[in-house]
Design a protein around this motif. Structure first.
Motif, short mmCIF file in Angstrom:
data_model
loop_
_atom_site.label_atom_id
_atom_site.label_comp_id
_atom_site.label_asym_id
_atom_site.label_seq_id
_atom_site.Cartn_x
_atom_site.Cartn_y
_atom_site.Cartn_z
N GLU A 103 13.54 -11.19 -15.68
CA GLU A 103 12.53 -10.51 -14.88
C GLU A 103 12.58 -9.03 -15.24
N HIS B 8 6.53 -7.12 -11.24
CA HIS B 8 7.67 -7.77 -11.88
C HIS B 8 7.15 -8.75 -12.92
N GLU C 214 4.58 -10.64 -10.61
CA GLU C 214 4.49 -10.42 -9.17
C GLU C 214 3.87 -9.05 -8.97
MG MG Z 1 11.00 -11.77 -8.20
#
Ligand code: MG
Ligand code: ADP
Length: 716
Positions: A477, A350, A223
């Motif tokens: 993550e 991320h 991300e």
């Molecule tokens: Mg996320």
């Protein structure tokens, strides 16, 4: 806004449909666009002889090396395809240690001898190239006099075509190595780490009775956060142009306190730009899935569907490249710096990460059966062990000068690495640790003994936004990456350290099984011991809180706040051993990366410091002096005294910065040099900024030489 600065905003220069800047062809249906510029499986199937196609697919699925005899056939098909798409040149597209991408273009066309040109492209040219590599950083692996570096085709990442209004280039993803075979890039170690993890995970799966999976792939879904600002402001700010961030700028009266931007509706020009970015990326086979506004004004986020780590990393590089390129067509500039504006949320990336088998199973997905859950917990346990043992290395893998403004600044995870498991998973591991996991406790539905186990809720209510490394339902993550960073190193590290932990847990499991234990009992015992040893890394609370820093210290967790603190973990004994055992990076290759990272820190700090000194002396100081003259002429004594003091402070601060810039400590580009930059130069820069930002609030707006935050961030 403040003065009559021109911006592109209302200039009607952009028009997504046929205008000079917007070039989106909306007549192409979206579903026909995806992958149109990729020589992927579809194009390969269409154009390669059946046998060649099948051999290539087998090679890719099994992760084997490619038969060189296939190369000529593939090269011919690839060339014909590229020519039809308008390509005139090809390039081996590679990723040197600078973290960006590099290309050297070669024409397809050679003289045919009769005055005409003939398009040629052989298997040899596909497989290997030899760019003049003397000026890429190598951290001492290769002196410039032995400049030879080779690029080698990576058939696992599909070739693609980069379009330009005046032509197109066939880009062939390649690895980049020295003539001695040492990796000079970020792709080779990533591929090696994927192999290492696959080997370890497959061996573990065999213990769980899986005899069908042949390969385990790590997956990545990044991300990406970024800013889009009007290019006019960008070019009026030498600091943005030269360093990617503003070195000056007072906090705007309106920040993101109102939270009116986050997930708000996207401004039209910005959306137009995003749509074109996505269209271009779709052509390149990059599966962009989501877009939205981020927390800070003028900040946005984009995320693709996950892919295997190698392709995902290549696609991430392309995403950053395309965003920056397309933004310019809309009179915008895309900022990927980790902290472009002080006092305003910075940008991170991320790194969603998991492991999946070639048979389609996600190893970090809690299963439907007790057996599947056992296996899931085993792999989770391995990740916990790996992250705890190598927390320093993980921190180092995301270290850069841009990150030093962000990590630990209450907008990003702290410099302390910890894992968030979520209430459900935590309960399970705690039960395992207490030796109670055999029983089904109420509320803990992952208890190992239960006959049928509901899934962990994928989007459980207890998300922890502050954790640097969070379990999010079916993946981990890693949230501490910088926005400008290549995915390669953090994923190389994750894969390697997890391979090591899987092997360690497998060995313990095998020993128990050999001693006659049942699988379930054996797994429980192995995890019990591992979790007890590694649970200090698990933290469910607020990572931004001061108490956590104190508690983390008590737990013995590392807290490396700056890049010079973190980088030595790249070459610690523990790192060298893991990377050597798994043949991901040799001692020398590891040191070369460390040296490049240290050197990059020094170089970038130096560019910032020199830019700051020049801006302060030649732009800000003259503006302040002019304003002072005006006040004196007007006879406003009270104000001119105040300003005169500030001007004196500015002159003094500039002098300090210039003196700091004029010397250095330690060997050039060494860790000592980096420490000098951090402890002497960076504070001197902050000293100048402190005074300059106060002046911004005093000097007449029409004299102020730099666009202000309030303009840059809010005029869209
Ligand atoms: Mg996320
Ligand atoms: P979330 O709401 O947890 O952020 P999303 O499904 O929106 O979940 O995913 C966020 C990112 O995680 C996306 O980029 C997605 O591709 C990635 N992702 C999802 N599953 C995986 C996986 N198995 N491996 C790697 N990345 C993944």
């Amino acid at each position: 806004m403040y003065k009559t600065r021109t911006t592109n905003v209302n200039a009607a220069q952009w028009s997504p449909n046929g205008g000079a800047l917007g070039t989106l062809d909306l007549t192409e249906p979206a579903n026909q666009v995806f992958g149109a510029n990729v020589f992927g499986p579809a194009a390969q199937r269409e154009r390669l002889p059946k046998t060649v196609y099948k051999a290539l697919q087998d090679t890719l699925e099994g992760g084997y090396a490619l038969e060189p005899t296939l190369a000529d056939a593939i090269a011919t098909a690839m060339k014909d395809w590229a020519l039809e798409k308008g390509a005139t040149h090809f390039t081996h597209w590679f990723q040197p240690l600078t973290g960006s991408t590099a290309e050297k273009h070669d024409s397809f066309y050679g003289p045919a001898g009769d005055g005409r040109a003939l398009a040629e492209f052989s298997g040899k040219e596909l497989i290997q190239g030899e760019p003049d590599a003397s000026s890429f950083p190598t951290g001492g692996i290769r002196a410039t006099f032995e400049a030879r570096g080779y690029t080698a085709w990576d058939p696992t990442s599909p070739a693609f075509i980069l379009e330009n209004p005046n032509g197109a280039v066939l880009c062939i993803p390649t690895a980049f190595a020295s003539w001695t075979g040492e990796a000079l890039d970020t792709k080779i170690p990533l591929l090696r780490s994927m192999d290492a993890l696959s080997k370890a995970a497959i061996a573990a799966l065999r213990l769980f009775g899986d005899h069908t999976s042949r390969r385990v792939f790590t997956t990545v879904g990044p991300e990406q956060e970024y800013f889009l600002i009007d290019e006019q402001y960008y070019f009026e700010r030498p600091d943005l142009v030269h360093t990617g961030r503003t070195l000056f700028g007072a906090k705007p009266p309106k920040g993101h306190e109102l939270d009116d931007h986050y997930f708000g509706s996207i401004p039209e020009r910005v959306l137009a730009c995003m749509l074109e970015v996505e269209r271009e990326l779709a052509k390149l086979g990059v599966p962009i899935k989501t877009r939205h506004n981020e927390v800070a004004p003028a900040q946005y986020e984009v995320a693709p569907v996950f892919e295997n780590s190698n392709v995902g990393s290549d696609h991430q590089q392309l995403t950053m490249q395309v965003m920056q390129k397309v933004a310019r067509r809309y009179g915008l500039v895309c900022l990927l710096h980790e902290k472009p504006f002080a006092g305003v949320n910075g940008s991170g990336k991320h790194n969603n990460w998991s492991m999946g088998t070639d048979t389609g199973a996600n190893l970090l997905e809690p299963g439907d059966t007790p057996h599947d859950n056992l296996q899931f917990l085993f792999f989770c346990g391995a990740v916990i062990q790996a992250v705890n043992r190598h927390q320093g290395l993980l921190r180092a893998s995301v270290a850069s000068i841009g990150q030093d403004h962000r990590l630990g600044a209450n907008e990003a995870p702290p410099a302390i690495i910890s894992i968030f498991l979520g209430a459900e998973l935590l309960k399970v591991f705690e039960a395992i640790e207490r030796g109670e996991a055999g029983e089904t406790t109420e509320g803990s539905f992952l208890g190992l003994g239960t006959p049928v186990l509901p899934r962990l809720p994928m989007h459980g209510g207890d998300r922890n936004r502050t954790s640097p490394f969070a379990f999010t339902g079916n993946k981990f993550e890693f949230r501490a990456l910088g926005s400008s960073q290549s995915l390669s190193l953090p994923n190389t590290v994750l894969n390697t350290i997890t391979a090591q932990a899987i092997d360690e847990l497998s060995a313990a499991l095998e020993a128990r099984l050999a001693a006659g234990a049942e699988l379930e009992e054996a797994v429980r015992e192995v995890l019990q011991a591992s979790y007890a040893n590694n649970k200090r890394i698990v933290f469910e609370g607020d990572n931004y809180a001061d108490e956590w820093h104190a508690e983390a210290a008590e737990r013995g967790l590392l807290n490396d706040r700056t890049t010079p603190d973190a980088l030595p973990h790249m070459i610690s004994e523990d790192t060298v051993e893991a990377f050597d055992t798994y043949e991901v990076l040799s001692d020398r290759e590891l040191h070369s990366r460390y040296e490049v990272m240290v050197e990059q820190y020094v170089i970038r700090a130096n560019i910032e410091a020199e830019t700051a000194a020049v801006i302060a002396r030649t732009m800000i100081l003259p503006a302040a002096v002019r304003h002072l003259e005006t006040l004196r002429t007007a006879g406003v004594d009270s104000l001119s005294t105040e300003l005169s003091d500030l001007v004196d402070s500015l002159v003094e601060a500039i002098g300090k910065l210039e003196a700091a810039n004029a010397r250095h400590e330690g060997e050039e580009g060494s860790l000592d040099h980096a420490i000098y930059m951090r402890d002497t130069v960076v504070p001197a820069m902050a000293g100048v900024r402190e005074v300059a930002d106060r002046l911004e609030g005093i000097v007449a707006d029409d004299l102020w030489p730099l666009p202000k935050y309030a303009e840059i961030l809010f005029i869209k």
